[in-house]
Every structure is written in structure tokens, then in C-alpha cells.
Design a protein around this motif. Structure first.
Motif, PDB file in Angstrom:
ATOM      1  N   ARG A  62       0.839  -1.214   0.000  1.00 57.88           N
ATOM      2  CA  ARG A  62       0.000   0.000   0.000  1.00 57.88           C
ATOM      3  C   ARG A  62       0.869   1.257   0.000  1.00 57.88           C
ATOM      4  O   ARG A  62       0.545   2.249  -0.649  1.00 57.88           O
ATOM      5  CB  ARG A  62      -0.941  -0.009   1.197  1.00 57.88           C
ATOM      6  CG  ARG A  62      -1.903  -1.200   1.060  1.00 57.88           C
ATOM      7  CD  ARG A  62      -3.175  -1.047   1.669  1.00 57.88           C
ATOM      8  NE  ARG A  62      -3.936   0.061   1.085  1.00 57.88           N
ATOM      9  CZ  ARG A  62      -5.157   0.323   1.433  1.00 57.88           C
ATOM     10  NH1 ARG A  62      -5.751  -0.414   2.338  1.00 57.88           N
ATOM     11  NH2 ARG A  62      -5.806   1.325   0.902  1.00 57.88           N
ATOM     12  N   SER A  65       2.325   1.662  -3.432  1.00 56.30           N
ATOM     13  CA  SER A  65       1.302   2.057  -4.410  1.00 56.30           C
ATOM     14  C   SER A  65       0.982   3.552  -4.349  1.00 56.30           C
ATOM     15  O   SER A  65       0.360   4.082  -5.272  1.00 56.30           O
ATOM     16  CB  SER A  65       0.034   1.232  -4.227  1.00 56.30           C
ATOM     17  OG  SER A  65      -0.617   1.564  -3.021  1.00 56.30           O
ATOM     18  N   LEU A  70       0.394   0.326  -9.222  1.00 56.57           N
ATOM     19  CA  LEU A  70       0.452  -1.107  -8.923  1.00 56.57           C
ATOM     20  C   LEU A  70      -0.928  -1.703  -9.119  1.00 56.57           C
ATOM     21  O   LEU A  70      -1.871  -1.335  -8.437  1.00 56.57           O
ATOM     22  CB  LEU A  70       0.883  -1.349  -7.471  1.00 56.57           C
ATOM     23  CG  LEU A  70       2.358  -1.333  -7.176  1.00 56.57           C
ATOM     24  CD1 LEU A  70       2.597  -1.664  -5.713  1.00 56.57           C
ATOM     25  CD2 LEU A  70       3.124  -2.288  -8.048  1.00 56.57           C
ATOM     26  N   ARG A  75       1.263  -5.931  -9.016  1.00 56.98           N
ATOM     27  CA  ARG A  75       0.944  -6.001  -7.584  1.00 56.98           C
ATOM     28  C   ARG A  75       1.140  -7.416  -7.060  1.00 56.98           C
ATOM     29  O   ARG A  75       1.673  -7.616  -5.977  1.00 56.98           O
ATOM     30  CB  ARG A  75      -0.470  -5.511  -7.308  1.00 56.98           C
ATOM     31  CG  ARG A  75      -0.767  -5.442  -5.808  1.00 56.98           C
ATOM     32  CD  ARG A  75      -2.172  -5.026  -5.496  1.00 56.98           C
ATOM     33  NE  ARG A  75      -3.084  -6.036  -5.986  1.00 56.98           N
ATOM     34  CZ  ARG A  75      -4.261  -5.780  -6.542  1.00 56.98           C
ATOM     35  NH1 ARG A  75      -4.668  -4.545  -6.678  1.00 56.98           N
ATOM     36  NH2 ARG A  75      -5.032  -6.759  -6.944  1.00 56.98           N
TER      37      ARG A  75
END
Length: 151
Positions: A62, A65, A70, A75
Motif C-alpha cells: 500500500r 502504491s 500497482l 501487484r
């Protein structure tokens, strides 16, 4: 005997994971994850270690990203890579007796935490954890019946 139990666990995990996905619309953390988790239900500290590594992996993904795009394969690959590194690190920490629960608070495998973290991102923590827990218990129960308690 042990090899056939592992094969059965993974196979049952795949079947139950597919059923959950098709019938409930919820993934149990990846298609092979319930089978592996089912094999460790008698070692709750390793399951906790796997969840901790998965949560750390999810947090790192996270964070990354926020700075890059992503999605999809990127990812997934990054989740598996970060999960692999953190799972490996959890084994190093345990090996050096840093943790309170020596040899137990480590991740299950190297790929499992990344797969779980990817599903945390896709469908959320609670939906993934509850689906994974129910699927793993179902796999374990079926294994106990099939192998007459010899796990």
C-alpha cells in the motif's frame, strides 16, 4: 504417508477455494493457501506469524502504491516478492532466538504471505481472513476423516 497428506491437503484446498470463489464470491487468500494453512492448524503461532508477515507485506504494498501504479500482475509479483523477503526474515529472526516463541513465530512457506497480502488488497482483510479460516478448517476436517486422524 506425509507426502500423500500434503498432496491431499493442497488438492482439497484448491477445490474448496474454487467452491468459495464461485459460490460465495470470496477468495480464501489464494487457491493453494487453505491447504497449507490446514496443515498448520495445530501450530497457531506459525499461523499468527504468517498473518503478521502478510499484514506487513500488505502495508508495504500500500505504501509503494502511493508512489507508483500497482495493479494486476505487478501487484501480485511485488506482493509475493515482499512476502518472500519478510517470510525469510521471520525465519532468520527465529533462528537467532530473537522471538519469545522460538521456532514457532515464523511464516508458513515463502509464497503464502504474499498470496494472502494480495487478497487483503483485493477484497479486504476481514473477508479474506474469515474465508481462509473457514476453508482451512474444512480442509483439515476432511483430511481427518479421510486419513482417520493420522495427521
Amino acid at each position: 504417508m506425509v507426502e500423500s497428506i500434503i498432496q491431499a491437503a493442497v488438492g482439497l484446498g484448491v477445490i474448496i477455494s474454487l467452491l468459495f470463489s464461485e459460490l460465495l464470491g470470496a477468495s480464501a487468500g489464494g487457491i493453494v493457501v487453505p491447504g497449507y494453512i490446514a496443515m498448520y492448524l495445530d501450530r497457531p503461532m506459525q499461523i499468527l506469524g504468517t498473518i503478521v508477515v502478510s499484514l506487513l507485506t500488505w502495508g508495504i504494498i500500500r505504501l509503494i502504491s502511493n508512489f507508483t501504479l500497482l495493479f494486476g500482475k505487478r501487484r501480485m509479483v511485488l506482493s509475493i516478492l515482499v512476502g518472500f523477503i519478510l517470510g525469510w526474515a521471520s525465519r532468520l529472526l527465529v533462528y537467532q532466538n530473537v522471538t519469545v516463541y522460538t521456532y514457532q513465530l515464523q511464516s508458513i512457506g515463502y509464497i503464502i504471505p504474499g498470496l494472502i497480502a494480495n487478497w487483503f488488497e483485493r477484497q479486504g482483510f476481514w473477508k479474506t481472513i474469515t474465508s481462509l479460516g473457514v476453508a482451512a478448517v474444512l480442509v483439515r476436517l476432511i483430511l481427518m476423516v479421510v486419513f482417520k486422524g493420522e495427521l
